[in-house]
Design a protein around this motif. Structure first.
Motif, mmCIF file in Angstrom:
data_model
loop_
_atom_site.group_PDB
_atom_site.id
_atom_site.type_symbol
_atom_site.label_atom_id
_atom_site.label_comp_id
_atom_site.label_asym_id
_atom_site.label_seq_id
_atom_site.Cartn_x
_atom_site.Cartn_y
_atom_site.Cartn_z
ATOM 1 N N THR A 26 -17.875 -2.397 20.896
ATOM 2 C CA THR A 26 -18.467 -1.352 21.707
ATOM 3 C C THR A 26 -18.446 -1.620 22.942
ATOM 4 O O THR A 26 -17.990 -0.299 23.649
ATOM 5 C CB THR A 26 -19.900 -1.212 21.134
ATOM 6 N N PHE A 27 -18.867 -2.441 23.430
ATOM 7 C CA PHE A 27 -18.723 -2.737 24.979
ATOM 8 C C PHE A 27 -17.083 -2.671 25.553
ATOM 9 O O PHE A 27 -16.792 -1.949 26.398
ATOM 10 C CB PHE A 27 -18.937 -4.187 25.269
ATOM 11 N N VAL A 28 -16.037 -3.021 24.849
ATOM 12 C CA VAL A 28 -14.910 -3.251 25.174
ATOM 13 C C VAL A 28 -14.151 -1.624 25.047
ATOM 14 O O VAL A 28 -13.462 -1.273 26.016
ATOM 15 C CB VAL A 28 -13.864 -4.077 24.661
ATOM 16 N N ARG A 29 -14.555 -1.047 23.868
ATOM 17 C CA ARG A 29 -13.943 0.229 23.591
ATOM 18 C C ARG A 29 -14.765 1.478 24.055
ATOM 19 O O ARG A 29 -14.167 2.671 24.273
ATOM 20 C CB ARG A 29 -13.598 0.553 22.177
ATOM 21 N N VAL A 30 -15.850 1.360 23.993
ATOM 22 C CA VAL A 30 -16.962 2.419 24.482
ATOM 23 C C VAL A 30 -17.416 2.473 25.951
ATOM 24 O O VAL A 30 -17.267 3.435 26.889
ATOM 25 C CB VAL A 30 -18.018 2.645 23.595
ATOM 26 N N GLY A 34 -19.804 1.120 12.487
ATOM 27 C CA GLY A 34 -19.435 -0.178 12.135
ATOM 28 C C GLY A 34 -18.888 -1.200 13.293
ATOM 29 O O GLY A 34 -18.327 -2.203 12.888
ATOM 30 N N ALA A 35 -18.854 -0.456 14.643
ATOM 31 C CA ALA A 35 -18.308 -1.473 15.690
ATOM 32 C C ALA A 35 -19.457 -2.771 16.031
ATOM 33 O O ALA A 35 -20.370 -2.421 15.778
ATOM 34 C CB ALA A 35 -18.261 -0.726 16.884
ATOM 35 N N THR A 36 -18.543 -3.688 16.081
ATOM 36 C CA THR A 36 -19.570 -4.818 16.775
ATOM 37 C C THR A 36 -20.113 -4.530 18.262
ATOM 38 O O THR A 36 -19.489 -3.648 18.703
ATOM 39 C CB THR A 36 -18.704 -6.428 16.602
ATOM 40 N N ARG A 37 -20.936 -5.508 18.624
ATOM 41 C CA ARG A 37 -21.346 -5.193 19.900
ATOM 42 C C ARG A 37 -20.131 -5.467 21.135
ATOM 43 O O ARG A 37 -20.040 -4.536 22.017
ATOM 44 C CB ARG A 37 -22.314 -6.064 20.347
#
Lengths: 282, 282
Positions: free
Chosen positions: A192-196, A186-189
């Motif tokens: 996802t970018f910042v956290r993954v 359910g993450a937004t893009r």
């Protein structure tokens, strides 16, 4: 040495069926010592002929301090610029398809291949008042050539491939799994970018930035033409070494050189420690 | 199904902007300096550029650069082969430390690379008085230029071959030796065919740097026109003399060398990716 290697428990080397260890090893050590180690020892030993106080005095004159500050400050600024743009370049080269991609990929290596003096006169011409870029900026009264800004421009030129070439293989190996997992959860893009994505790339970004920085601190050829070389303003530390040598001040030149090497070594060590800390925390 | 897809793929607008930023940065930072070199060289026509290259000083600079590369590259190839044979075919104590030592020249400023030889062989260097008594010239002469160039190009061949050869097993060589082949013919017939493209890759980069080195050579050469000026140093002399066409004509020869190097490098990486360490090291 090799005859007792099999019997002795604390052998210098393990036994091997292949011949040629002794001659190749001896030649390696001889060549390494003659070309690299002994001359570098001269750099470490020579400054102390001034005495400890003399050494400190030689590297703390206002002119030397200003040069060190410019070299390290401009190198750090250029490394930060290259980290940002190098990230974008590596990202689009690995993730997207677009025209002239191969050409851009090949151009990234240009600073590795182009002799620094050639880069130096090209940048100086480009950014001077009559140059393509310098002329375009002149109406806004922005001067780059012959100012500290020129030093940053040159160091940005030579540092880019370090960041891109360090980041590219890591990005290519990363694969979409982690991002897909984040997306299904359910993450937004952006999340996802910042956290993954970003945490996974931070060690490589730091390595690339550190390599670009280390190279930039000692850079000479591409900088001296565009810098203007005004003492206290746009004079880099390597140039000061050259000036001291021309005045036959060997010990003073060696003192500045040793200080530069020691300082960049300490900064790289700190970045390495930071990188280790970040990768264990993850 | 549109939602999760968006979370692993960047928005179209973002992709376009990122590609434009990357392309602009490469164009401004890398492509423009390259174009300036050729455009300045040809600013008074092709004929003027060719005339500048036929000047006696320009010809002697080209000759010196070729001589320096012709000594430096083979010396570092022999070292690289010896070092990688000793390091990858045998297990001995302190091996990784030795590999680290070989990389040192990459992290030393070019100016410092020249400085250390002045500290050794210069007038007031360690061996200076002895060399003067025996009428041997190293600094401000060919030997010093060669030594400084060997130092800055020292790791290129070795650091390409060491990872390549440690990925290859020793089985083939051990089989050859156990069947009675001599050490040299084992190397020539078994090892060399396995590493030839990697070796060529290392030689290519070593040669490009050897011909283009500026900082280190500038410190030890003494800038004697027509005698100890290499091509990059001659570029500096002409540029500081306001002879821009000549400076950029010599510079464009060096830029052509860089472009050819990049072209061959890209070709090797594309065609022989499996046989080159640089492309699968990461």
């Amino acid at each position: 040495m090799s005859s007792i290697a099999g019997s002795s428990r604390i052998a210098f080397r393990k036994p091997s069926a292949l011949p040629g260890f002794l001659p190749t090893f001896a030649f390696t050590i001889f060549y390494l010592s003659t070309v690299v180690l002994i001359p570098l020892a001269a750099l470490v030993i020579r400054p102390w002929s001034l005495g400890f106080d003399g050494f400190i005095a030689a590297v703390t004159t206002p002119r030397v301090l200003a040069a060190l500050e410019l070299s390290f400050g401009a190198a750090a600024t250029a490394a930060i610029i290259n980290t940002v743009f190098g990230f974008i370049v590596a990202w689009v080269l690995v993730r997207y398809r677009f025209p002239f991609k191969r050409l851009i990929d090949a151009l990234v290596d240009l600073p590795f291949a182009l002799p620094t003096a050639v880069a130096g006169i090209a940048l100086a011409t480009l950014y001077s008042q009559k140059g393509w870029i310098g002329g375009a900026l002149a109406p806004w009264d922005i001067k780059i050539a012959y100012t500290p800004l020129g030093v940053i421009v040159a160091l940005t030129f030579i540092g880019l491939p370090f960041v891109v070439r360090t980041l590219q293989p890591v990005l290519a190996d990363m694969g979409p799994q982690a991002e897909e997992a984040a997306a299904t959860l359910g993450a937004t893009r952006l999340q996802t970018f910042v956290r993954v994505v970003l945490p996974a790339l931070t060690p490589a970004l730091l390595t690339g930035a550190a390599m670009a920085f280390a190279r930039a601190v000692g850079e000479y050829g591409s900088v001296i033409f565009i810098a203007g070389n005004l003492p206290m303003v746009s004079e880099i530390a390597p140039l000061l070494i050259v000036i001291k040598l021309e005045q036959f001040d060997y010990a003073g030149a060696a003192a500045v050189g040793l200080t530069m090497l020691a300082a960049s070594f300490l900064i790289l060590l700190a970045l390495n420690a930071l990188q280790g800390y970040l990768s264990t925390r993850r | 199904m549109l939602q999760p897809r968006n979370a692993i793929e960047d928005p179209r607008f973002f992709r376009i902007v990122a590609v434009i930023i990357a392309a602009l940065f490469i164009a401004l930072n890398l492509l423009l300096p390259l174009l300036v070199v050729f455009s300045e060289a040809l600013s008074s026509g092709l004929h003027a550029a060719l005339v500048a290259l036929k000047e006696p000083d320009a010809r002697s600079a080209i000759r010196l650069t070729l001589i320096v590369a012709a000594i430096t590259v083979p010396a570092n190839v022999i070292f690289g082969l010896a070092a990688s044979w000793a390091i990858t075919k045998f297990d001995f104590w302190g091996k990784s430390f030795l590999v680290t030592l070989i990389d040192i020249p990459f992290s030393v400023s070019p100016v410092i690379s020249g400085l250390i030889y002045v500290l050794m062989f210069g007038m007031q260097g360690w061996l200076g008085p002895w060399l003067r008594d025996h009428d041997i010239k190293i600094i401000f002469a060919l030997p010093g230029i060669v030594l400084a160039t060997i130092f800055v190009t020292f790791p290129f061949v070795a650091r390409e071959l060491i990872p390549l050869m440690s990925d290859q097993s020793r089985d083939e060589e051990e089989a050859a030796v156990s069947l009675g082949a001599s050490g040299f013919s084992t190397f020539w017939r078994v090892t060399l065919p396995n590493i030839k493209w990697g070796l060529l890759y290392g030689v290519l980069l070593c040669n490009a740097r050897a011909m283009g080195e500026f900082g280190a050579v500038s410190v030890v050469s003494g800038h004697i026109r027509g005698l100890t000026d290499t091509m990059p140093l001659h570029v500096e002399v002409l540029y500081n003399d306001y002879q821009y066409v000549g400076a950029f004509a010599v510079a464009s020869l060096l830029a052509l060398l860089a472009l050819i190097t990049l072209l061959v490098k890209s070709f090797l990486e594309w065609r022989y990716a499996d046989e080159i360490a640089a492309t699968h090291r990461h």
